[in-house]
Design an enzyme around this catalytic site. Structure first.
Site, short mmCIF file in Angstrom:
data_model
loop_
_atom_site.label_atom_id
_atom_site.label_comp_id
_atom_site.label_asym_id
_atom_site.label_seq_id
_atom_site.Cartn_x
_atom_site.Cartn_y
_atom_site.Cartn_z
N ASN A 10 18.48 -1.34 6.49
CA ASN A 10 17.03 -1.29 6.33
C ASN A 10 16.72 -0.46 5.09
OD1 ASN A 10 14.28 -0.93 6.52
ND2 ASN A 10 14.35 0.32 8.38
N LYS A 12 13.89 0.11 3.74
CA LYS A 12 12.59 0.80 3.79
C LYS A 12 11.86 0.62 2.45
CE LYS A 12 14.61 3.83 7.20
NZ LYS A 12 14.71 5.13 7.83
N HIS A 94 9.85 -0.18 14.29
CA HIS A 94 10.62 0.93 13.72
C HIS A 94 9.83 2.22 13.89
CE1 HIS A 94 12.50 3.59 10.84
NE2 HIS A 94 13.58 2.83 10.98
N GLU A 166 17.05 4.14 18.31
CA GLU A 166 17.08 5.08 17.17
C GLU A 166 16.31 6.34 17.52
OE1 GLU A 166 17.54 2.87 13.25
OE2 GLU A 166 15.47 2.48 13.83
N GLY A 172 17.31 9.75 9.28
CA GLY A 172 17.17 10.35 7.96
C GLY A 172 17.36 11.86 7.95
N SER A 212 21.21 8.16 11.08
CA SER A 212 22.24 8.87 10.31
C SER A 212 23.66 8.33 10.52
CB SER A 212 22.19 10.37 10.59
OG SER A 212 20.94 10.89 10.19
P1 PGA Z 1 18.97 6.53 8.65
O1 PGA Z 1 17.81 5.53 9.11
O2 PGA Z 1 20.27 5.76 8.70
O3 PGA Z 1 18.60 6.95 7.24
O4 PGA Z 1 18.96 7.68 9.60
C1 PGA Z 1 18.01 4.69 10.19
C2 PGA Z 1 16.79 3.84 10.39
O5 PGA Z 1 15.67 4.29 10.13
O6 PGA Z 1 16.91 2.68 10.82
#
Ligand code: PGA
Length: 252
Positions: A10, A12, A94, A166, A172, A212
């Site tokens: 993703n 974003k 999300h 998630e 993040g 993460s």
């Molecule tokens: P991340 O994001 O891997 O940066 O933690 C995961 C997500 O938002 O799907």
């Protein structure tokens, strides 16, 4: 039951046209038999990236969609528009949509209905906040998000659903939920689906983990019994990291 793993990147609100193009030029040259790879670029790059990956097995998916087909909804994109450029799957719910754009379970259930009505597939995301974890009500939060978001579906519509767990506090942040927390929640979700829709549907349902995932932890996460792959944010922006995560899934 053996379920084929999925790794979905993703992006974003990252990657402009040139960056997307460079990344996908490299991505289109690799192939993996044992894992379904998906990529969610920004709306502006969907068409181009999808054409670039036309002959590959990688699926290009949308990060979001609106529940109406057409109308006065400035800045929004509908299922019909996505289908018209051959995008057949959308992420819905999300945590950034839930939190930053105030998308409630009710709105998300309408998006789910619209996607299903248009025969689209959905990666439906759920996840608790840190405060829910601390207050020990994380199972209730997830149960509510799932039941209000997708329980109005008919049994035969579950083939269009992929769930993604998630935990918001792991997205993040560099903090990954530990293996016990991940397996425990995935098992809870599968059990919830089993109780309401039966074992055939719950055994086939794919449940991804997100939060993460990095090259150094992907393998052990994907190895967990009820984890069927991952939704990858930050690490999907770095080609070598993304490939390494895809490889971890491919090897299982
Ligand atoms: P991340 O994001 O891997 O940066 O933690 C995961 C997500 O938002 O799907």
């Amino acid at each position: 039951m053996k379920r084929k793993k999925i790794v979905a990147g993703n992006w974003k609100m990252n990657m402009n046209m040139k960056e997307s193009n460079d990344f996908v030029s490299k991505l289109s040259k690799v192939s993996f038999d044992n894992v379904d790879v998906k990529l969610a670029p920004s709306f502006t790059n969907l068409y181009h990236i999808n054409s670039m990956l036309d002959s590959s097995k990688i699926e290009v998916i949308s990060q979001n969609m609106h529940y109406e087909q057409r109308g006065a909804y400035t800045g929004e994109i509908s299922a019909e528009m996505l289908l018209s450029i051959n995008i057949k799957t959308s992420i819905i719910g999300h945590s950034e949509r839930r939190k930053l754009f105030k998308e409630s379970n009710k709105i998300l259930s309408k998006k789910v209905s619209s996607a299903i009505k248009n025969s689209m597939n959905i990666v439906f995301c759920v996840g608790e906040e840190l405060v829910d974890r601390k207050n020990n009500n994380y199972f209730d939060v997830i149960k509510t998000q799932i039941s209000e978001g997708i329980f109005h579906l008919k049994s035969n519509e579950f083939k269009n659903i992929i769930l993604a767990y998630e935990p918001v506090w792991a997205i993040g942040t560099g903090i990954t939920a530990n293996l016990h927390q991940i397996q425990e929640m995935h098992e809870f979700i599968r059990d919830l689906i089993n109780k309401n829709f039966g074992s055939d549907i719950s055994n086939k349902l794919k449940i991804l983990y997100g939060g993460s995932i990095k090259p150094n932890n992907a393998k052990e996460i994907f190895f967990l019994k009820d984890v069927d792959g991952g939704l990858i944010g930050g690490a999907s922006l770095i080609f070598s990291d993304f490939i390494s995560i895809v490889k971890s899934a491919n090897e299982q």
